[in-house]
Design a protein around this motif. Structure first.
Motif, PDB file in Angstrom:
ATOM      1  N   VAL A  39       0.498  -2.698  18.002  1.00 37.83           N
ATOM      2  CA  VAL A  39      -0.016  -1.334  18.028  1.00 37.83           C
ATOM      3  C   VAL A  39      -1.531  -1.394  17.931  1.00 37.83           C
ATOM      4  N   LEU A  40      -2.229  -0.936  18.961  1.00 39.29           N
ATOM      5  CA  LEU A  40      -3.681  -0.861  18.925  1.00 39.29           C
ATOM      6  C   LEU A  40      -4.081   0.524  18.435  1.00 39.29           C
ATOM      7  N   THR A  41      -4.785   0.574  17.323  1.00 42.01           N
ATOM      8  CA  THR A  41      -5.175   1.851  16.714  1.00 42.01           C
ATOM      9  C   THR A  41      -6.667   2.074  16.949  1.00 42.01           C
ATOM     10  N   LEU A  42      -7.000   3.197  17.562  1.00 40.76           N
ATOM     11  CA  LEU A  42      -8.385   3.501  17.922  1.00 40.76           C
ATOM     12  C   LEU A  42      -8.919   4.676  17.113  1.00 40.76           C
ATOM     13  N   ASN A  43     -10.207   4.621  16.785  1.00 41.90           N
ATOM     14  CA  ASN A  43     -10.877   5.836  16.316  1.00 41.90           C
ATOM     15  C   ASN A  43     -10.960   6.809  17.487  1.00 41.90           C
ATOM     16  N   HIS A  44     -11.163   8.088  17.185  1.00 42.74           N
ATOM     17  CA  HIS A  44     -11.041   9.113  18.233  1.00 42.74           C
ATOM     18  C   HIS A  44     -12.274  10.006  18.221  1.00 42.74           C
ATOM     19  N   PRO A 146      -6.664  -3.110  14.716  1.00 39.61           N
ATOM     20  CA  PRO A 146      -7.656  -2.038  14.607  1.00 39.61           C
ATOM     21  C   PRO A 146      -8.730  -2.162  15.687  1.00 39.61           C
ATOM     22  N   VAL A 147      -9.073  -1.045  16.316  1.00 40.82           N
ATOM     23  CA  VAL A 147     -10.066  -1.026  17.395  1.00 40.82           C
ATOM     24  C   VAL A 147     -11.054   0.111  17.145  1.00 40.82           C
ATOM     25  N   ILE A 148     -12.331  -0.206  17.216  1.00 42.03           N
ATOM     26  CA  ILE A 148     -13.380   0.805  17.125  1.00 42.03           C
ATOM     27  C   ILE A 148     -14.120   0.870  18.461  1.00 42.03           C
ATOM     28  N   ARG A 177      -9.038  -8.196  13.329  1.00 40.97           N
ATOM     29  CA  ARG A 177      -7.911  -9.104  13.140  1.00 40.97           C
ATOM     30  C   ARG A 177      -6.626  -8.311  12.908  1.00 40.97           C
ATOM     31  N   PRO A 178      -5.491  -8.861  13.332  1.00 43.13           N
ATOM     32  CA  PRO A 178      -4.211  -8.165  13.150  1.00 43.13           C
ATOM     33  C   PRO A 178      -3.908  -7.879  11.683  1.00 43.13           C
ATOM     34  N   ILE A 179      -3.250  -6.770  11.445  1.00 41.78           N
ATOM     35  CA  ILE A 179      -2.795  -6.371  10.111  1.00 41.78           C
ATOM     36  C   ILE A 179      -1.275  -6.318  10.131  1.00 41.78           C
ATOM     37  N   GLU A 191      -4.977   0.460   4.163  1.00 41.49           N
ATOM     38  CA  GLU A 191      -5.639  -0.790   4.551  1.00 41.49           C
ATOM     39  C   GLU A 191      -6.218  -0.682   5.960  1.00 41.49           C
ATOM     40  N   LEU A 192      -5.449  -0.099   6.863  1.00 43.02           N
ATOM     41  CA  LEU A 192      -5.909   0.079   8.233  1.00 43.02           C
ATOM     42  C   LEU A 192      -7.164   0.933   8.283  1.00 43.02           C
TER      43      LEU A 192
END
Length: 264
Positions: A39-44, A146-148, A177-179, A191-192
């Motif tokens: 799962v790639l999580t991005l700020n929006h 996590p992706v910014i 890095r992966p969580i 944490e994310l």
């Protein structure tokens, strides 16, 4: 890699963007796995956050399937694209179906992208996170990445004109890095968010921010709304949306629903 439409977009869009802008620079590409689900999580901060993240995945010879609000399927051309590149429409009033699809895709080894904040941050700071990313990662047994993305909001964000042509805007993309997602989804989500907050601060430190610019956060001397101001704007936006829906032919159903619950 099959999927003719997806392949056509991969061939056509990057060269066009290279000529016109924006221009992403990537840090941490190796953190996107070459195989297996994540799962790639991005700020929006923008309507275009998906583009640099998708290019990051492409650099790893992967395809990123974003979760997208279901209203977009009402536009025929966009609906066609959503179906043929296998995006995941989300009905915000009943998201269980999209959640199940995402978990299935992740367990099958695909990359799924989403925004834990759920909506664009007008302050360009991190809003509170929903727990859906942590829940689906744990259910599928895959990591969170996590992706910014920073700078793309200069091209197209809420409340400001689009700058889609000849914009040559630099964009920083940091991939962490992966969580590992634990069964404690609240702890995983915390944490994310902490990790992404640190990554966002680092990206902002590396990026020039002219004083007073609308796209610069207030704490960095810019003209963006504070987090409190942005929250008030969001509440006003939701209230106006509800008002318009009440005026529609089936508004009675919404009136009854609103009468039976408090606004969060």
């Amino acid at each position: 890699m099959a999927e003719p439409l997806f392949r056509a977009l991969e061939i056509m869009i990057p060269p066009l963007v290279k000529v016109n802008g924006p221009h992403p620079v990537f840090d941490g590409l190796e953190n996107i796995p070459e195989r297996g689900g994540a799962v790639l999580t991005l700020n929006h901060t923008s309507y275009l956050d998906w583009y640099p993240a998708s290019i990051a995945a492409l650099r790893r010879n992967r395809r990123l399937r974003f979760m997208i609000k279901s209203e977009m399927t009402e536009v025929p051309v966009i609906s066609y694209v959503i179906r043929h590149i296998k995006l995941i429409p989300v009905d915000r009033s009943a998201g269980a179906g999209a959640y199940d699809v995402a978990v299935q895709r992740l367990a099958g080894g695909e990359l799924v992208g989403l925004h834990p904040e759920a909506t664009i941050s007008r302050s360009f700071e991190l809003r509170e996170f929903k727990t859906g990313a942590a829940r689906m990662a744990h259910a599928a047994g895959v990591p969170l990445i996590p992706v910014i993305v920073w700078g793309i909001h200069r091209v197209w964000t809420k409340d400001h004109p689009k700058q889609l042509w000849r914009n040559h805007v630099p964009v920083l993309v940091k991939i962490g890095r992966p969580i590992a997602a634990s069964g404690d989804v609240e702890a995983t989500t915390a944490e994310l968010r902490d990790r992404m907050a640190a990554m966002l601060e680092q990206a902002q430190l590396e990026y020039p921010h002219p004083a007073g610019a609308y796209w610069v956060p207030r704490r960095l001397g810019g003209g963006a709304p504070t987090m409190a101001e942005a929250l008030a704007m969001r509440e006003a936006e939701l209230a106006e949306r509800d008002r318009k829906r009440l005026e529609q032919p089936h508004g009675g159903r919404l009136r009854r629903a609103l009468a039976g619950r408090g606004r969060s």
